[in-house]
Design a protein around this motif. Structure first.
Motif, PDB file in Angstrom:
ATOM      1  N   SER A 151       0.820  -1.215   0.000  1.00  0.00           N
ATOM      2  CA  SER A 151       0.000   0.000   0.000  1.00  0.00           C
ATOM      3  C   SER A 151       0.852   1.263   0.000  1.00  0.00           C
ATOM      4  O   SER A 151       2.038   1.240   0.309  1.00  0.00           O
ATOM      5  N   SER A 203      -3.844  -0.878  -1.597  1.00  0.00           N
ATOM      6  CA  SER A 203      -4.554   0.395  -1.438  1.00  0.00           C
ATOM      7  C   SER A 203      -3.607   1.582  -1.614  1.00  0.00           C
ATOM      8  O   SER A 203      -2.400   1.470  -1.434  1.00  0.00           O
ATOM      9  N   SER A 204      -4.190   2.707  -1.973  1.00  0.00           N
ATOM     10  CA  SER A 204      -3.453   3.970  -2.107  1.00  0.00           C
ATOM     11  C   SER A 204      -2.281   3.848  -3.075  1.00  0.00           C
ATOM     12  O   SER A 204      -1.145   4.213  -2.773  1.00  0.00           O
ATOM     13  N   ASN A 205      -2.548   3.291  -4.252  1.00  0.00           N
ATOM     14  CA  ASN A 205      -1.580   3.265  -5.333  1.00  0.00           C
ATOM     15  C   ASN A 205      -2.169   4.017  -6.530  1.00  0.00           C
ATOM     16  O   ASN A 205      -3.042   4.877  -6.352  1.00  0.00           O
ATOM     17  N   LYS A 206      -1.740   3.680  -7.745  1.00  0.00           N
ATOM     18  CA  LYS A 206      -2.232   4.348  -8.945  1.00  0.00           C
ATOM     19  C   LYS A 206      -2.804   3.345  -9.941  1.00  0.00           C
ATOM     20  O   LYS A 206      -2.694   3.506 -11.158  1.00  0.00           O
ATOM     21  N   ILE A 207      -3.435   2.314  -9.433  1.00  0.00           N
ATOM     22  CA  ILE A 207      -3.980   1.251 -10.263  1.00  0.00           C
ATOM     23  C   ILE A 207      -5.315   1.698 -10.863  1.00  0.00           C
ATOM     24  O   ILE A 207      -6.228   2.085 -10.129  1.00  0.00           O
ATOM     25  N   MET A 237      -8.015  -2.762  -2.214  1.00  0.00           N
ATOM     26  CA  MET A 237      -7.676  -1.891  -3.345  1.00  0.00           C
ATOM     27  C   MET A 237      -8.311  -0.508  -3.219  1.00  0.00           C
ATOM     28  O   MET A 237      -8.478   0.193  -4.213  1.00  0.00           O
ATOM     29  N   ASN A 265      -7.613   3.801  -5.035  1.00  0.00           N
ATOM     30  CA  ASN A 265      -6.924   3.713  -6.317  1.00  0.00           C
ATOM     31  C   ASN A 265      -7.803   4.393  -7.374  1.00  0.00           C
ATOM     32  O   ASN A 265      -9.032   4.370  -7.265  1.00  0.00           O
TER      33      ASN A 265
END
Length: 668
Positions: A533, A556-560, A583, A586
């Motif tokens: 994350s 969680s807290s990615n750029k997916i 997730m 995102n």
């Protein structure tokens, strides 16, 4: 259901019915229940101004946190436990308390017992022959400190308490315990603490506790003690526990007096945290402070928060070999030869030297308003800012040490290959080194027993296939809050975790990761929890098909924006238990290209998306919706349309109707 199970269930229902119908007082809001064969009336926190009437078979009454102004007079005389603390009881009457001769446990603290008194009445408890525990610590702030320092216990205050073993009380300025207690008293536990009442003791002299021949545990916490005389504890032959913490006017200079006395006791635990001036100069812990402890069987020693900067060379030789735990937390320790002297502590199992407070390392100067504050300058600001370890050293850990914490000490390990190691004769299983300056995680020899390692928050940007070569037994590894993103996307990252076959938990959150090499996790067949994350990951390119024991993955807290078919296949691998996927937060997209992913996420049977209905996805025009309305079995889906948007909108890709909106996707 078997006959025996049916009978047991019926017995349980009968007991439950009786419990629910149980009544024990005239106050309907009191709870009544049995505990260890005693019927308890629990009337706490009911805002009562008068005590209710209790049934005669009640043996334990809880009336704390109410508004009582006196000790109740008509409780059952057979009660053995009574808690009337945290009320507004003033001038308690001896004649009332004398009615309850069978009391074994009494808490009358946190009232205003001393209102109108300068001395506690003589023989106040003399009829309570069976009383084992007395808690009478008071926090009446109507009484000014100046008056409290002059108050005392009168001669014979605690006469008659022949069974008393545990007492918590106020430490008063006129501490005349010798006259207040009988010479043949049975007190084993004495607590004088600001946490359990107001405490002003000023000094501890040779005869202060002379009357407590049976004393085993003594707590003198934050009592504004300015001096402890040599010999004050020498006569306490049965003493096993002593805590003199948070008396900052004592400073470390009091330790020789205390430790000299402790060699004549049965001491097992000695706690002396926060003795030094809070903002004073850093000090050296000297052999003279603790040398007499080698004549004891001490097991636990705590010297936390004393601004200790250096430990004198060879000091560990003067510590008893019986020690199993040492706490030197929140001290600004710097590098010294003592690091290599661990072999003298042959039975030590746990060492805590981390910093958990928020203070900086800068010295703010001594508090010169304190007469006992040591003004000698021993360690400068420059010496305490960073602790750089020299290269090519092997550290000797105590052979039985299982847990070591050196977190947040600003220890700096430079980039030198194969520079550090521990001698193989060690038992270390837990290592906490978070919050330091370990830029490069190198090969550390001698740590093959490790099971738990926390290397988070170290500004680390380099790990290699050699970093964990000697940690094959590792179960938990925290590498969060570092700078490993660049390293983990290289092809060389394929072998970084090769030696961690047994690893179950890996935390790589907050590492500026935007891409992971596809085979970085292929050797981790036993991994159960993976935290990725709060990174910059845009797509799942790494292979998890071999991680058949994986139970949770946090993305969680990615750029997916979506997962492609290969990523979904990785996560679809048949596993021992249902996979939990996080997730949230995102930038998921609501487009025809992501439709397969959205359908897969909604219809998945062997995976659980944590908080899925709260996820949001974004249309091409920038509008967001929650995914809760997604219905993969909706009849519109069969017609190549999918319900995913509930607000009115209109463009080339979707339209509204029947209170819903639909994306039009051909050949889906």
């Amino acid at each position: 259901m078997s006959l025996i199970a049916t009978l047991l269930f019926c017995v349980y229902l009968t007991f439950l019915k009786q419990t629910l119908q149980l009544s024990c007082s005239s106050e309907p809001n009191c709870r009544c229940y049995f505990y260890r064969g005693m019927l308890i009336a629990d009337c706490n926190s009911l805002n009562l101004t008068h005590s209710p009437r209790f049934y005669l078979n009640i043996r334990w009454i809880l009336l704390y946190n109410n508004r009582l102004t006196e000790i109740p007079t008509d409780m059952p005389q057979e009660i053995v436990k009574l808690d009337i603390s945290d009320n507004n009881i003033r001038n308690p009457k001896k004649v009332v308390l004398s009615r309850y001769r069978h009391l074994q446990w009494l808490n009358i603290g946190y009232n205003c017992l001393w209102a109108g008194h300068r001395e506690w009445p003589s023989r106040f408890f003399e009829n309570l022959k069976k009383l084992d525990t007395l808690l009478m610590n008071d926090k009446c702030f109507e009484i000014p400190d100046s008056r409290l320092k002059e108050m005392k216990y009168s001669n014979g205050s605690f006469y008659g308490l022949s069974s008393l073993r545990h007492i918590e009380m106020n430490g008063l300025g006129g501490h005349n315990f010798v006259d207040a207690f009988e010479k043949n008293n049975s007190v084993e536990v004495l607590v004088l603490s600001i946490q359990s009442g107001r405490c002003f003791l000023k000094s501890i002299e040779n005869d202060t506790f002379y009357v407590f021949k049976q004393l085993k545990k003594l707590t003198l916490l934050n009592c504004e003690i300015k001096y402890i005389e040599k010999g004050a504890f020498r006569h306490l032959y049965n003493l096993v526990y002593l805590d003199v913490s948070e008396n900052r006017d004592l400073t470390l200079s009091v330790l020789p007096n205390i430790t000299y006395d402790l060699q004549y006791t049965k001491i097992h635990t000695f706690t002396a945290n926060s003795l030094h001036c809070k903002n004073g100069l850093s000090l050296i812990l000297r052999i003279s402070h603790i040398e007499y402890l080698r004549n004891t069987l001490l097991r636990e020693l705590s010297l936390g928060d004393n601004r200790i900067g250096i430990i004198e060379h060879r000091l560990t030789e003067y510590l008893p070999k019986s020690l199993t735990y040492i706490n030197i937390k929140n001290n600004p320790l710097i590098y010294g030869e003592y690091i290599f002297e661990g072999d003298f502590l042959s039975n030590l199992e746990r060492l805590d030297s981390d910093r958990t407070n928020k203070e900086t390392f800068h010295e703010l100067g001594c508090n010169y308003n304190s007469n006992s504050c040591n003004k000698e300058k021993e360690i400068t600001v420059e010496e305490t800012e960073y602790k750089e370890s020299p290269p090519f050293n092997f550290y000797q850990l105590p052979p039985k040490l299982k847990s070591l914490s050196i977190a947040n000490q600003k220890i700096f390990l430079p980039l030198i290959d194969n520079a550090y190691g521990f001698r193989s004769k060690n038992s270390l299983k837990h290592l906490h080194v978070q919050g330091n300056l370990i830029y490069d995680i190198q090969y550390f020899s001698g740590l093959w027993r490790l099971e738990y390692v926390d290397l988070s928050n170290n500004f680390c940007f380099n790990i290699t296939k050699q970093s964990f070569r000697n940690m094959s037994n590792l179960l938990f590894l925290n590498l969060s809050r570092n700078l490993l993103g660049k390293e983990l996307k290289r092809q060389s990252a394929e072998h970084v975790f090769d030696h961690l076959h047994g690893l179950k938990v890996l935390d790589l959150s907050y590492n500026w990761i935007n891409l992971l090499y596809k085979d970085v996790f292929v050797s981790m067949s036993n991994i159960e929890h993976l935290n990725l994350s709060n990174n910059e990951i845009g797509s799942v390119t790494f292979d998890l098909s071999a991680a058949l024991k994986l139970r949770s993955i946090d993305l969680s807290s990615n750029k997916i924006v979506m997962l492609d078919s290969k990523a979904m296949d990785f996560l679809d691998a048949l596993r021992e238990k249902q996979l939990s996927i996080q997730m949230s937060n995102n930038p998921l997209q609501c487009t025809c290209q992501s439709l397969k992913f959205l359908k897969w996420m909604k219809a998945s049977l062997n995976k659980h998306f944590v908080g899925r209905d709260d996820y949001t996805c974004t249309f091409t025009d920038g509008k967001k919706i929650e995914l809760a309305p997604l219905r993969p079995d909706n009849y519109f889906f069969r017609a190549s349309m999918y319900v995913i948007y509930n607000n009115y909108s209109h463009n080339n890709h979707y339209f509204t109707g029947h209170n819903h909106s639909y994306i039009i996707c051909n050949n889906v």
